[in-house]
Design an enzyme around this catalytic site. Sequence first.
Site, PDB file in Angstrom:
ATOM      1  N   SER B 188       0.833  -1.203   0.000  1.00  0.00           N
ATOM      2  CA  SER B 188       0.000   0.000   0.000  1.00  0.00           C
ATOM      3  C   SER B 188       0.877   1.266   0.000  1.00  0.00           C
ATOM      4  O   SER B 188       1.747   1.405  -0.854  1.00  0.00           O
ATOM      5  CB  SER B 188      -0.950  -0.058   1.212  1.00  0.00           C
ATOM      6  OG  SER B 188      -1.874   0.979   1.170  1.00  0.00           O
ATOM      7  N   ASP B 398      -8.489  -5.254  -6.063  1.00  0.00           N
ATOM      8  CA  ASP B 398      -8.294  -4.063  -5.241  1.00  0.00           C
ATOM      9  C   ASP B 398      -8.514  -2.806  -6.070  1.00  0.00           C
ATOM     10  O   ASP B 398      -7.875  -2.647  -7.113  1.00  0.00           O
ATOM     11  CB  ASP B 398      -6.856  -4.067  -4.692  1.00  0.00           C
ATOM     12  CG  ASP B 398      -6.507  -2.758  -3.987  1.00  0.00           C
ATOM     13  OD1 ASP B 398      -7.424  -2.114  -3.432  1.00  0.00           O
ATOM     14  OD2 ASP B 398      -5.313  -2.387  -3.982  1.00  0.00           O
ATOM     15  N   HIS B 454      -6.585  -5.518  -1.471  1.00  0.00           N
ATOM     16  CA  HIS B 454      -5.515  -4.527  -1.358  1.00  0.00           C
ATOM     17  C   HIS B 454      -4.301  -5.076  -0.607  1.00  0.00           C
ATOM     18  O   HIS B 454      -3.161  -4.888  -1.039  1.00  0.00           O
ATOM     19  CB  HIS B 454      -6.071  -3.288  -0.654  1.00  0.00           C
ATOM     20  CG  HIS B 454      -5.088  -2.189  -0.532  1.00  0.00           C
ATOM     21  ND1 HIS B 454      -4.472  -1.636  -1.627  1.00  0.00           N
ATOM     22  CD2 HIS B 454      -4.601  -1.528   0.552  1.00  0.00           C
ATOM     23  CE1 HIS B 454      -3.643  -0.682  -1.215  1.00  0.00           C
ATOM     24  NE2 HIS B 454      -3.705  -0.604   0.091  1.00  0.00           N
TER      25      HIS B 454
END
Lengths: 477, 477
Positions: B188, B398, B454
């Site tokens: 991320s 995601d 994600h």
Amino acid sequence: MNSSSSYSITQITMWWPSVVVVLLLQISNLVASQSIINTLPGFTGELPFKLETGYIGVGELDEVQLFYYFIESERSPKDDPLVLWLTGGPGCSALSGLLYEIGPLTFNYANSSGNKPTLELNPYSWTKVANIIFLDSPVGTGFSYATTWEAYNVNDTSSAAQTYEFLRKWVLAHSMFLSNPLYIAGDSYSGIPVPIVVQEVSNGNEIGHLPPLILKGLVLGNPLTHRIFDLDARLKFAHRMALISDRLYESTKRNCKGEYIYPDPSNAKCIEDLQVVEECVSNIFDNQILEPNCATQSPKPNKLREWSVLGDDFIDIHTSTPQVPGPWCRNYNYLYSYVWANDKTVQEALHIREGTKTEWDRCNKSLAYTENVITSIDYHRNLTKKDLRALVYSGDHDMTIPYVGTEEWIETLDLSIEDDWRPWFVDGQIAGYVTIFTEEKYSLTFTTIKGGGHTAPEYKPKECLAMIDRWFSYYFL
Amino acid sequence: MNSSSSYSITQITMWWPSVVVVLLLQISNLVASQSIINTLPGFTGELPFKLETGYIGVGELDEVQLFYYFIESERSPKDDPLVLWLTGGPGCSALSGLLYEIGPLTFNYANSSGNKPTLELNPYSWTKVANIIFLDSPVGTGFSYATTWEAYNVNDTSSAAQTYEFLRKWVLAHSMFLSNPLYIAGDSYSGIPVPIVVQEVSNGNEIGHLPPLILKGLVLGNPLTHRIFDLDARLKFAHRMALISDRLYESTKRNCKGEYIYPDPSNAKCIEDLQVVEECVSNIFDNQILEPNCATQSPKPNKLREWSVLGDDFIDIHTSTPQVPGPWCRNYNYLYSYVWANDKTVQEALHIREGTKTEWDRCNKSLAYTENVITSIDYHRNLTKKDLRALVYSGDHDMTIPYVGTEEWIETLDLSIEDDWRPWFVDGQIAGYVTIFTEEKYSLTFTTIKGGGHTAPEYKPKECLAMIDRWFSYYFL
């Protein structure tokens, strides 16, 4: 809304007494084969819904005996729509649609064993809101059979005509449903016959066939509509879903010029690209690309280039068991239908005529059936001129008939957009996206089922029941 | 393969005796704060792996105290790689990465209650194959703190420099890992700091900083790489995943000219299109578009146009309980981390310094942190000139950092394709698609995690462990 139907109750009661005797003579053998089923092997206690099974003979000499399961609406049989449901294939039994998709019974997977399947209630059965006839069609499907070998030779159009004949006779024999709004429905391969049957009913009504049917429209799930374009759309879908790369997608489009199902065999670049595509998707479970792929068919079908919806349960029911190592496979659950529907006590309970069928197949792959209609799009175009409504839904994770192809053919109908692509909700969650097209008295609702597979109600039962309930009730999705 | 590393064991042992005294003086306060943890509240019995926690001071006066969790490889600590793992955010605690992504412990959701979380082992922990330092970075994250207010004011680059300083001191204090291959990893938001830290380590090694680190490369999961392009890619992704229509996608592209995050506010057509897009995606759970969306944050963030990965657990832990009606939400499981990590007995067990932290946050949203690096792509480009390897994986469902944007920036590196997009398998199922790019001594493996979200290991733990194990071992995925 009912006021827009072609025939009113008054009209029906007007003709009814005068023809009833003649018609009832025609269906005398049918009446004898209607049975109300109160209990079923594998299900504890009485069935908490009204199930009838039966045969209706069609053809000049009733040589085609079409078997059906009829389940009354669990809400209000006299007000709720009457739905004729055709499972795809061609050749997939009505029982498969009933047990795995939209019927009130389903296998209790956890409490079943290889030779002792048990049934439980499906809380998301479409029979919660509709009267549904599950029809084994075309002849040869499920428990339907013919009394002559020649009668097995049907095709898309002749079979649709038989389905229409079935429907008229069925409604005559069930006069309480004469005034119910009628929908023709089905999924997958039924994208070919359903619009043809709707056309048959519409034509029949126009030329005064009796009884008049209160035809309201059609319902189609991930339907095959064009035998080439829908399958060509798999390439675009595979790209969108990250199964093939941008580079390969662009190269394949460029080299194959949009023709992936029937590529020019002398076009080496295209053939090469398609081979790479095939390597990327050959181990994908087409019907829901995120689920495990467990087909054991050998050799493997060409995923991109063949109509292989039937291939996915090519498993040997004698050697496969749900206890094999590895991930759970949806196919395992299909095995129970073979065990259950081939059980003598089950067939007796269903009032299957002895000796008419050697073996029940979930999907009969050896039909004497000719697929003579390349596309049903012309039927759809025709229907847009009528006072009808259509619901087309697409499980958006299905690569067998991808939503992208469905979106495309709907666009070619050149309808006006009344409500543009927007989310709809079940339990506060986005269940899919809906677009409503209209043209004078015709309307077409296209919706995706988010995360759904090829037979969407099998994957997203709650969302699909909400969808059909709202749509039948003329609510917004 | 180890022969290609910049430093050999011989070189390390050569310099080691001469500098050890000086350096050990520098880290004297650090050594005191290392603790081996044998038991933890919520977990029954002794931990079946070696867990150490501690603080390392960085900055001129050690004014920044970085907290870490170190878990030895459960296989072969001396041979397996040493991994520094940064959880994203910025501000998401190392504990979140440990408990929800790649660590050996995770909450036993079924056996936990609101005020009594219990822990169980994660069979797919990356510590099965690697020694992992989970670092609370930047300062203010998790249990890291500063001794002065000023010291909280860090940014992407200064924080990365502190991380490098931490790493050197950590390795010095754990000399048995001096010769392990080193990877900097994270997901991320860590897409920004990780390549910077790698650059720092590489530069430090080149100018002779001690100790030399056996830098092998970096690992990034659904990384933020460009603050605009990665977020602009959400539109393309939403279109591919059937969240917006073809028409709207084409119109938005045309009207907004590719700028969806910072559109020209006077461009009415673009703004209008973006509003419709927003209506389509605002109730989507960005981190995995097929999972229920349960954020209760109000007002809702603009999904397409804001960096809102942190927004998704904006739930009031005092009023929310896992027992609320409706679908299960991944967020519920996050609540346990707040209860657990704020428990006094847990903090004592972890040897948290008393009074340094008022409240532990899974993701601290009030960091005094400046995001001064718009894109880390230049760092990546720099690294392609070095003897390094990179693994970039993308959970393909995601929408926070969609794989399509990641695919795009990797393409801009103009690397040679060694192995073009092909499926890779776990248990005979396609787990994702991998492409290997190379450039002289550099290689970059890009892979999707099919169906992953994600933080991919949170969604597809088995597949992600197989991925990292094979990649660390220089096997084919």
